[in-house]
Scaffold this active site. Structure first.
Site, short mmCIF file in Angstrom:
data_model
loop_
_atom_site.label_atom_id
_atom_site.label_comp_id
_atom_site.label_asym_id
_atom_site.label_seq_id
_atom_site.Cartn_x
_atom_site.Cartn_y
_atom_site.Cartn_z
N THR A 103 1.17 -20.79 -13.11
CA THR A 103 2.56 -20.50 -13.37
C THR A 103 3.11 -19.45 -12.43
OG1 THR A 103 4.16 -19.71 -15.02
CG2 THR A 103 1.92 -18.84 -15.18
N GLN A 104 4.41 -19.58 -12.10
CA GLN A 104 5.08 -18.56 -11.31
C GLN A 104 5.36 -17.30 -12.13
OE1 GLN A 104 8.68 -20.04 -9.52
NE2 GLN A 104 7.71 -21.94 -8.81
N CYS A 105 5.30 -17.41 -13.44
CA CYS A 105 5.59 -16.26 -14.31
C CYS A 105 4.51 -15.20 -14.16
CB CYS A 105 5.68 -16.70 -15.76
SG CYS A 105 6.94 -17.95 -16.08
N THR B 45 -3.42 2.84 3.54
CA THR B 45 -2.69 4.11 3.49
C THR B 45 -3.57 5.26 3.05
OG1 THR B 45 -0.65 2.92 3.00
CG2 THR B 45 -0.69 5.26 2.46
N ASP C 278 -5.44 -2.91 8.63
CA ASP C 278 -4.33 -3.04 7.69
C ASP C 278 -4.66 -4.18 6.74
OD1 ASP C 278 -1.64 -4.30 6.79
OD2 ASP C 278 -1.05 -2.37 7.63
N SER C 279 -4.34 -4.01 5.48
CA SER C 279 -4.77 -5.02 4.51
C SER C 279 -4.10 -6.37 4.75
CB SER C 279 -4.50 -4.55 3.08
OG SER C 279 -3.12 -4.50 2.80
N SER C 280 -2.98 -6.39 5.48
CA SER C 280 -2.34 -7.66 5.82
C SER C 280 -3.23 -8.52 6.72
CB SER C 280 -1.00 -7.42 6.52
OG SER C 280 -0.11 -6.73 5.67
N THR D 64 -3.13 -1.73 -0.19
CA THR D 64 -2.69 -2.30 -1.47
C THR D 64 -2.17 -3.73 -1.36
OG1 THR D 64 -0.48 -1.33 -1.19
CG2 THR D 64 -2.11 -0.04 -2.41
N ASP D 65 -1.67 -4.13 -0.19
CA ASP D 65 -0.96 -5.41 -0.12
C ASP D 65 -1.82 -6.62 -0.49
OD1 ASP D 65 1.35 -4.13 0.59
OD2 ASP D 65 1.18 -4.53 2.73
#
Length: 346
Positions: free
Chosen positions: A281-283, A17, A61-63, A93-94
């Site tokens: 961890t998912q946290c 972007t 694109d960062s994707s 940013t992605d």
């Protein structure tokens, strides 16, 4: 205290972007030529540093950015390493946190700043965050201490007034300017009226060695996120993916997972086949402590490694990097249990 002596900084525009401008006739966003960056950000001249730019052609694109693009960025930095005091990588940013993590490993012996930044709004919009992010990133990349050494000789992300270690950072918001956060490691610097560096947090190599760029990564890695009710068929299909060499296992809390015999059997057999499984961890904050609960100990007995307080982005990039080097399975497992460049707290 940062030195006021002038430096040279290379801008590497990959896409995203920040490099878009609005076509006044169609309203569509289009990438602009970064060779004309001074026209869009005349404030860069006031910094007084020498800046030059290189752009991906075409911008990405960062994707779409992955190991091949990481190698391209590493090549550009390595080829220009002696000519510049610092580097700013402009990136969507992605996947910025993945790229920052990968670069931290692929740029071995780095002794100059590599600062990734981007924006949530295109650079020519009135309310853009792109100008401030870019100007401050350049200032950080150019900063030297009183002895002429770089203030921040590591790979970082600068976004919305905070400088964060690249391999400690995650994207947390798709809409706010405050889009990134480092949950398990404090910011290296905060930009306000002045840029305040926290010297004790900055990674500094004990010995200055020539840059050793790495270009190979192995893409045969997967993230497996646990959820209540996950079935054996799902786990088995992931762990039997053809060519699979590494798994980042996103577990509950401090590294917990189901204790069903089928679940443990799947991971025991996977590690016996030579697949490296890393438990994170998912946290958003905190770390894996596999000795804390019985369920964690059972994973250890199956050969699953602790990812400590690593982000998922970093664990994936680190696995890809290590699997791409000429290392034995034992060496890969040992390296995953070490902090190579400040990416985990042991």
């Amino acid at each position: 205290m940062a030195s006021k002596s002038k430096s040279s900084v290379l801008l590497i525009y990959t896409g995203g972007t920040i490099g878009m401008v609005e076509n006044p006739e169609t309203g569509a966003l289009e990438p602009f030529n970064f060779r004309h960056i001074q026209e869009h950000i005349p404030e860069l001249k006031r910094l007084g540093h020498k800046t030059a730019s290189i752009s991906f052609d075409p911008p990405m694109d960062s994707s779409d950015i992955g190991p091949d693009s990481w190698a391209k960025i590493v090549r550009l930095i390595a080829d220009n390493y002696d000519a510049y005091d610092g580097f700013v990588v402009l990136h969507g940013t992605d996947t910025m946190a993945f790229t920052a993590s990968a670069l931290s490993f692929m740029l071995e012996n780095l002794n100059k700043p590599v600062i990734l930044t981007g924006s949530q709004l295109p650079i020519n919009m009135l309310r853009t965050d792109g100008k401030e992010n870019l100007i401050t990133a350049v200032e950080i990349a150019a900063a030297k201490d009183g002895s002429g050494k770089p203030v921040v000789p590591e790979v970082c992300i600068f976004f919305e007034n905070q400088l964060m270690r690249g391999n400690r950072t995650s994207k947390i918001n798709a809409d706010d300017f405050n889009a990134f956060h480092s949950f398990n490691y404090p910011p290296l610097a905060r930009a306000g009226v002045t840029i305040r560096y926290d010297e004790k947090l900055i990674y500094r190599p004990q010995l200055v060695r020539p840059l050793k760029p790495h270009y190979a990564c192995d893409k045969n890695v997967v993230i497996l996120k646990l959820f209540p009710g996950i079935t054996e068929a799902v786990v088995s299909s992931v762990l039997h993916t053809p060519g699979l060499r590494g798994v980042v296992l996103e577990t509950f809390g401090s590294g917990n997972a189901p204790t069903d015999e089928w679940f443990l059997k799947q991971f025991r057999e996977a590690t016996e086949r030579g697949i490296v499984v890393v438990n994170v961890t998912q946290c958003t904050g905190g770390c894996v402590e596999m000795h804390r609960y019985e369920v964690g100990r059972k994973l250890l007995e199956c050969g699953v490694l602790s990812g400590f307080d690593s982000t998922s982005e970093c664990a994936v990039a680190k696995l890809m990097f290590l699997l791409g080097q000429e290392l034995t399975p034992k060496e890969i497992r040992e390296h995953m249990q070490c902090s190579l460049i400040g990416e985990v707290t042991l």
